[in-house]
Design a protein around this motif. Structure first.
Motif, short mmCIF file in Angstrom:
data_model
loop_
_atom_site.label_atom_id
_atom_site.label_comp_id
_atom_site.label_asym_id
_atom_site.label_seq_id
_atom_site.Cartn_x
_atom_site.Cartn_y
_atom_site.Cartn_z
N PRO A 55 36.36 35.58 50.30
CA PRO A 55 37.68 35.39 49.67
C PRO A 55 37.61 35.01 48.20
O PRO A 55 38.45 35.44 47.40
N ARG A 56 36.62 34.20 47.83
CA ARG A 56 36.50 33.79 46.42
C ARG A 56 36.16 35.00 45.55
O ARG A 56 36.77 35.21 44.50
N LEU A 57 35.17 35.77 45.97
CA LEU A 57 34.75 36.93 45.18
C LEU A 57 35.80 38.04 45.22
O LEU A 57 35.97 38.78 44.25
N ALA A 58 36.51 38.16 46.35
CA ALA A 58 37.54 39.19 46.47
C ALA A 58 38.61 39.01 45.39
O ALA A 58 39.13 40.00 44.85
N ALA A 59 38.92 37.76 45.06
CA ALA A 59 39.92 37.51 44.02
C ALA A 59 39.46 38.09 42.68
O ALA A 59 40.25 38.72 41.96
N ALA A 60 38.20 37.90 42.34
CA ALA A 60 37.67 38.44 41.09
C ALA A 60 37.59 39.96 41.13
O ALA A 60 37.94 40.64 40.15
N LEU A 61 37.15 40.52 42.25
CA LEU A 61 37.04 41.98 42.37
C LEU A 61 38.41 42.65 42.24
O LEU A 61 38.56 43.69 41.58
N ARG A 62 39.42 42.06 42.84
CA ARG A 62 40.76 42.64 42.74
C ARG A 62 41.29 42.56 41.31
O ARG A 62 42.00 43.47 40.85
N ARG A 63 40.95 41.51 40.60
CA ARG A 63 41.38 41.39 39.21
C ARG A 63 40.68 42.44 38.34
O ARG A 63 41.29 43.04 37.46
N ILE A 64 39.39 42.67 38.59
CA ILE A 64 38.66 43.69 37.85
C ILE A 64 39.31 45.06 38.06
O ILE A 64 39.52 45.83 37.12
N HIS A 65 39.65 45.37 39.31
CA HIS A 65 40.22 46.67 39.63
C HIS A 65 41.66 46.79 39.13
O HIS A 65 42.09 47.88 38.75
N ALA A 66 42.39 45.69 39.14
CA ALA A 66 43.78 45.73 38.68
C ALA A 66 43.86 45.85 37.17
O ALA A 66 44.78 46.50 36.64
N GLN A 67 42.91 45.24 36.45
CA GLN A 67 42.94 45.26 34.98
C GLN A 67 41.54 45.58 34.42
O GLN A 67 40.89 44.73 33.82
N PRO A 68 41.07 46.82 34.62
CA PRO A 68 39.72 47.15 34.13
C PRO A 68 39.59 47.10 32.62
O PRO A 68 38.48 46.96 32.10
N ALA A 69 40.71 47.24 31.88
CA ALA A 69 40.66 47.22 30.42
C ALA A 69 40.62 45.80 29.86
O ALA A 69 40.38 45.62 28.66
N GLN A 70 40.84 44.81 30.71
CA GLN A 70 40.81 43.41 30.25
C GLN A 70 39.41 43.07 29.74
O GLN A 70 38.41 43.49 30.30
N ALA A 71 39.34 42.29 28.69
CA ALA A 71 38.04 41.87 28.12
C ALA A 71 37.48 40.71 28.95
O ALA A 71 37.38 39.57 28.49
N TRP A 72 37.11 41.03 30.17
CA TRP A 72 36.65 39.99 31.10
C TRP A 72 35.33 39.38 30.64
O TRP A 72 34.46 40.06 30.11
#
Length: 307
Positions: free
Chosen positions: A196-213
């Protein structure tokens, strides 16, 4: 909220190459050598044994489903180990999409549906590297129904058959991957999403791939310290967070370029690059050809650097 698993399967562009019903009786064995394409198997009756190259033999039972995203070599046989010669005998063709192994006269004590597919995505290996090497699911009625629909559609010559098969295979792959025990899966996206912790980060990456993460920002999304997040992500997904982000950006860029959906400058912006020139340098370095050539030819000149 973004759905990484659905996006991954959609980009792979699965298509059915061959789906058949296999019956077996007596002492029997089958061997197949593939070239990295996906295969699946659904057991209807009996207790065959699947042995994937490099893995321990896996006894199967009625209701079992196995997905191998990239098949190299495997054997199937009866529960009792057959003589070596059994693997050399060609199966008997009973009709379109149906074969028999072993004793051709006896009533089959083993039946299974096996499917061999292709992934249409250019450099599908990059995406497959993010999936488990093998998925084994027991007694899932939804998977059984989907396999039967795939088999039925593959045998028919209805209008839009290939389109229907492609959509059915997308659903089948998603259902298989999300039905798997992600915590026990090999490193990859499925195992990452099971945390669940990593899923939150993975979903954010996929939702906003252009973000300067940054690793720190993704760690915050996961409510973990930077070091704990980096180690946990790397162990579960099989690559570092920034490496995964780059892989996903390149996969999206290739899809946009292949479809001619937008100009290179817009592709660059949509996958997180400040200019077309910086995107071109990154794309060429990681995929072996410049984006303009890829958009024209739809291929890369070398294997994915993640392999």
């Amino acid at each position: 909220m973004s759905d990484p698993l659905a996006e991954m399967v959609a980009l792979l562009q699965p298509a059915a190459r061959l789906v058949k019903l296999v019956g077996a009786a007596g002492a029997w064995g089958a061997r197949r050598v593939e070239t990295g394409q996906p295969s699946f198997c659904a057991v209807l009756d009996g207790h065959p044994v699947l042995t994937l190259q490099g893995e321990a033999p896996l006894p199967l039972a009625p209701g079992d489903f196995v997905l191998v995203p990239a098949t190299w070599e495997f054997t199937m046989s009866g529960a009792a180990a057959p003589p070596a010669a059994a693997f050399e005998r060609a199966p008997l063709q009973l009709g379109p999409g149906e074969v028999r192994h072993g004793d051709p006269e006896g009533e089959p004590d083993t039946r299974f549906v096996i499917g061999h597919c292709v992934f249409g995505a250019p450099d599908a290996a990059l995406l497959v590297s993010l999936l488990p090497r093998m998925v084994h699911v027991r007694g899932d009625a939804r998977l059984a129904s989907l396999v039967e629909l795939v088999r039925d559609e593959s045998r028919a010559q209805r209008p839009a058959r290939d389109v229907v098969l492609a959509r059915l295979l997308e659903v089948l792959l998603i259902e298989a991957l999300r039905s798997a025990d992600g915590t026990a899966a090999a490193p990859g996206l499925v195992r990452g999403l099971a945390d669940p912790r990593l899923a939150a980060a993975l979903r954010r990456i996929h939702a906003q791939p252009a973000q300067a993460w940054t690793v720190a920002e993704l760690a915050k999304e996961s409510a973990l310290s930077r070091s704990a997040f980096f180690e946990r992500f790397s162990a579960a997904v099989g690559m570092a967070p920034m490496e995964y982000l780059l892989a996903w950006r390149m996969a999206l860029a290739k899809d946009l370029l292949r479809r001619g959906a937008c100009r290179i400058a817009e592709v660059a912006q949509r996958v997180g690059y400040s200019s077309a020139s910086t995107f071109s340098v990154a794309f060429t370095r990681h995929l072996g050809v410049p984006p303009a050539r890829f958009a024209r030819d739809g291929t890369t000149s070398s294997a994915s650097p993640l392999q």
